[in-house]
Design a protein around this motif. Structure first.
Motif, PDB file in Angstrom:
ATOM      1  N   PRO A   3      -2.854   3.588  -9.199  1.00  0.00           N
ATOM      2  CA  PRO A   3      -3.350   3.610  -7.819  1.00  0.00           C
ATOM      3  C   PRO A   3      -2.769   4.793  -7.056  1.00  0.00           C
ATOM      4  O   PRO A   3      -1.649   5.231  -7.332  1.00  0.00           O
ATOM      5  CB  PRO A   3      -2.866   2.269  -7.257  1.00  0.00           C
ATOM      6  N   THR A   4      -3.519   5.312  -6.123  1.00  0.00           N
ATOM      7  CA  THR A   4      -3.089   6.512  -5.409  1.00  0.00           C
ATOM      8  C   THR A   4      -2.040   6.192  -4.357  1.00  0.00           C
ATOM      9  O   THR A   4      -1.945   5.062  -3.870  1.00  0.00           O
ATOM     10  CB  THR A   4      -4.288   7.187  -4.741  1.00  0.00           C
ATOM     11  N   SER A   5      -1.261   7.210  -4.026  1.00  0.00           N
ATOM     12  CA  SER A   5      -0.275   7.123  -2.952  1.00  0.00           C
ATOM     13  C   SER A   5      -0.386   8.398  -2.118  1.00  0.00           C
ATOM     14  O   SER A   5      -0.981   9.388  -2.564  1.00  0.00           O
ATOM     15  CB  SER A   5       1.140   6.972  -3.528  1.00  0.00           C
ATOM     16  N   PRO A   6       0.167   8.414  -0.892  1.00  0.00           N
ATOM     17  CA  PRO A   6       0.091   9.623  -0.068  1.00  0.00           C
ATOM     18  C   PRO A   6       0.699  10.837  -0.758  1.00  0.00           C
ATOM     19  O   PRO A   6       1.616  10.717  -1.583  1.00  0.00           O
ATOM     20  CB  PRO A   6       0.885   9.238   1.184  1.00  0.00           C
ATOM     21  N   GLY A   7       0.195  12.011  -0.437  1.00  0.00           N
ATOM     22  CA  GLY A   7       0.602  13.237  -1.119  1.00  0.00           C
ATOM     23  C   GLY A   7       2.057  13.613  -0.954  1.00  0.00           C
ATOM     24  O   GLY A   7       2.582  14.399  -1.740  1.00  0.00           O
ATOM     25  N   SER A  65     -12.144  16.537  -7.499  1.00  0.00           N
ATOM     26  CA  SER A  65     -11.683  17.878  -7.139  1.00  0.00           C
ATOM     27  C   SER A  65     -11.426  17.965  -5.636  1.00  0.00           C
ATOM     28  O   SER A  65     -10.506  18.640  -5.196  1.00  0.00           O
ATOM     29  CB  SER A  65     -12.715  18.927  -7.561  1.00  0.00           C
ATOM     30  N   ARG A  66     -12.237  17.243  -4.858  1.00  0.00           N
ATOM     31  CA  ARG A  66     -11.989  17.081  -3.430  1.00  0.00           C
ATOM     32  C   ARG A  66     -12.700  15.821  -2.963  1.00  0.00           C
ATOM     33  O   ARG A  66     -13.923  15.731  -3.048  1.00  0.00           O
ATOM     34  CB  ARG A  66     -12.480  18.290  -2.628  1.00  0.00           C
ATOM     35  N   HIS A  67     -11.915  14.873  -2.489  1.00  0.00           N
ATOM     36  CA  HIS A  67     -12.479  13.583  -2.090  1.00  0.00           C
ATOM     37  C   HIS A  67     -12.922  13.659  -0.629  1.00  0.00           C
ATOM     38  O   HIS A  67     -12.138  14.003   0.260  1.00  0.00           O
ATOM     39  CB  HIS A  67     -11.425  12.489  -2.249  1.00  0.00           C
ATOM     40  N   LEU A  68     -14.188  13.305  -0.395  1.00  0.00           N
ATOM     41  CA  LEU A  68     -14.750  13.382   0.947  1.00  0.00           C
ATOM     42  C   LEU A  68     -15.110  12.011   1.515  1.00  0.00           C
ATOM     43  O   LEU A  68     -15.569  11.931   2.648  1.00  0.00           O
ATOM     44  CB  LEU A  68     -15.995  14.277   0.946  1.00  0.00           C
ATOM     45  N   GLY A  69     -14.921  10.954   0.717  1.00  0.00           N
ATOM     46  CA  GLY A  69     -15.273   9.623   1.180  1.00  0.00           C
ATOM     47  C   GLY A  69     -14.135   8.951   1.924  1.00  0.00           C
ATOM     48  O   GLY A  69     -13.157   9.575   2.339  1.00  0.00           O
ATOM     49  N   ARG A  70     -14.256   7.635   2.088  1.00  0.00           N
ATOM     50  CA  ARG A  70     -13.233   6.863   2.769  1.00  0.00           C
ATOM     51  C   ARG A  70     -11.998   6.750   1.874  1.00  0.00           C
ATOM     52  O   ARG A  70     -12.100   6.572   0.663  1.00  0.00           O
ATOM     53  CB  ARG A  70     -13.773   5.473   3.119  1.00  0.00           C
ATOM     54  N   GLU A 127      -9.804   4.439   1.491  1.00  0.00           N
ATOM     55  CA  GLU A 127      -9.560   3.174   0.800  1.00  0.00           C
ATOM     56  C   GLU A 127     -10.361   3.049  -0.490  1.00  0.00           C
ATOM     57  O   GLU A 127     -10.114   2.139  -1.294  1.00  0.00           O
ATOM     58  CB  GLU A 127      -9.879   1.992   1.717  1.00  0.00           C
ATOM     59  N   HIS A 128     -11.312   3.965  -0.720  1.00  0.00           N
ATOM     60  CA  HIS A 128     -12.107   3.911  -1.941  1.00  0.00           C
ATOM     61  C   HIS A 128     -11.603   4.857  -3.018  1.00  0.00           C
ATOM     62  O   HIS A 128     -12.140   4.855  -4.132  1.00  0.00           O
ATOM     63  CB  HIS A 128     -13.572   4.267  -1.635  1.00  0.00           C
ATOM     64  N   ILE A 129     -10.595   5.658  -2.724  1.00  0.00           N
ATOM     65  CA  ILE A 129     -10.236   6.725  -3.664  1.00  0.00           C
ATOM     66  C   ILE A 129      -9.605   6.181  -4.935  1.00  0.00           C
ATOM     67  O   ILE A 129      -9.785   6.733  -6.022  1.00  0.00           O
ATOM     68  CB  ILE A 129      -9.320   7.763  -2.973  1.00  0.00           C
ATOM     69  N   THR A 130      -8.860   5.069  -4.854  1.00  0.00           N
ATOM     70  CA  THR A 130      -8.279   4.495  -6.073  1.00  0.00           C
ATOM     71  C   THR A 130      -9.372   4.022  -7.018  1.00  0.00           C
ATOM     72  O   THR A 130      -9.311   4.271  -8.232  1.00  0.00           O
ATOM     73  CB  THR A 130      -7.334   3.330  -5.721  1.00  0.00           C
ATOM     74  N   ASP A 131     -10.391   3.349  -6.485  1.00  0.00           N
ATOM     75  CA  ASP A 131     -11.518   2.932  -7.324  1.00  0.00           C
ATOM     76  C   ASP A 131     -12.211   4.144  -7.939  1.00  0.00           C
ATOM     77  O   ASP A 131     -12.634   4.108  -9.103  1.00  0.00           O
ATOM     78  CB  ASP A 131     -12.522   2.129  -6.504  1.00  0.00           C
ATOM     79  N   THR A 132     -12.341   5.219  -7.169  1.00  0.00           N
ATOM     80  CA  THR A 132     -12.992   6.420  -7.685  1.00  0.00           C
ATOM     81  C   THR A 132     -12.206   7.020  -8.838  1.00  0.00           C
ATOM     82  O   THR A 132     -12.770   7.371  -9.882  1.00  0.00           O
ATOM     83  CB  THR A 132     -13.149   7.455  -6.558  1.00  0.00           C
TER      84      THR A 132
END
Length: 305
Positions: A179-183, A273-278, A280-285
């Motif tokens: 799961p993702t975490s802040p940079g 390469s660059r996430h442009l969505g919400r 909260e959806h980036i982990t699923d992506t």
């Protein structure tokens, strides 16, 4: 026409027609079951199945999601391709993306790894070497006034990022994305948050290769994590020491370079390469793309044999 063009040309999704067929057969019944459960959970004035029918069947919903993940295509563009409204595409992607993320990473036909604990057990049971590395995904700038806005600024790239930890095997096949975490989160704290330190300290004997960003993790895991050789002599070090250190560093890098190749394949998908969505959806992506990549890699290895 859109469906035929997407399936026939692998460049559209990065997946072969056989893999897409397997996805349809696996996820179609699951999507239908969840859709019916969602309809039954609401108070209704009409029977389930009454009213307007879907213009976008499940196969098209899956293909729209795959194209969106691969190329980052705008929902408006996909809506034009499939002849529906933009909201229909948005809803379809929101329904299919979690299904793809839940599949996990395929290591052999019918066998998947969904958690980091399963990955560690798999590596330990087979006596295989794992490779880990953190990668950053560029993200939108948080809204002004948000309290934790600075947490997403990476100290490395100086931009708004999120971070995920990628685990690959010795062949470079992706086994897991955390799961993702802040940079702003460094590699070692992120590994701790993912539970890697606890699993290696209490689990089977596993060799994990890592770069210098995980320096010191070996002592916390009983020597299971092997990082780049530390340079103990600095300044006027003798020539023999410089040669030895460079030889050890190159040998370690040549073993762990395969995880870099795996990350490159992941980021061939424009959604990473660059996430442009919400956010909260980036982990699923991330996990959906990792599962699709591992499935295609496993299919390629199986057919090559």
């Amino acid at each position: 026409m859109s469906r035929a063009a997407i399936i026939s040309d692998r460049r559209s999704t990065g997946l072969s027609a056989d893999v897409i067929a397997e996805l349809v057969a696996e996820l179609g019944p699951l999507w239908h079951e969840r859709h019916q459960a969602r309809l039954a959970s609401k108070p209704r004035k009409r029977a389930i199945g009454a009213g307007a029918k879907h213009r976008l069947v499940f196969v098209d919903r899956l293909l729209a999601t795959l194209v969106h993940l691969r190329h980052g295509a705008a929902h408006d563009v996909l809506a034009c391709w499939f002849g529906v409204e933009r909201s229909t595409i948005t809803r379809a992607i929101a329904e299919v993306r979690p299904l793809l993320a839940e599949r996990g990473c395929t290591i052999s036909p019918g066998v998947r790894l969904r958690t980091l604990a399963e990955v560690v057990d798999h590596l330990g049971a087979g006596g295989k070497t794992g490779i880990i590395d953190g990668t950053e995904i560029r993200d939108r700038r948080p809204a002004a006034g948000r309290k934790d806005r600075d947490k997403f600024i990476s100290g490395k790239s100086k931009r708004n990022d999120v971070k995920t930890m990628v685990v690959a095997d010795g062949d470079g096949r992706v086994l897991f994305c955390s799961p993702t975490s802040p940079g702003s989160c460094a590699d070692i704290p992120h590994a701790r948050q993912s539970g890697l330190v606890t699993l290696l300290a209490e689990g089977p004997a596993v060799e994990i290769l890592a770069d210098a960003g995980y320096q010191g993790l070996g002592a916390q895991t009983g020597g299971h994590v092997i990082t780049s050789p530390h340079r103990k002599l600095k300044g006027n070090a003798p020539d023999w020491y410089e040669e030895m250190h460079e030889r050890q560093r190159k040998a370690h890098s040549s073993r762990r370079i395969r995880v870099e190749h795996g990350i490159t394949h992941l980021k061939n998908s424009r959604a990473l390469s660059r996430h442009l969505g919400r956010r909260e959806h980036i982990t699923d992506t991330v996990q959906a793309v990792a599962g699709l990549l591992s499935h295609q890699q496993t299919t390629n290895l199986t057919s090559a044999r």
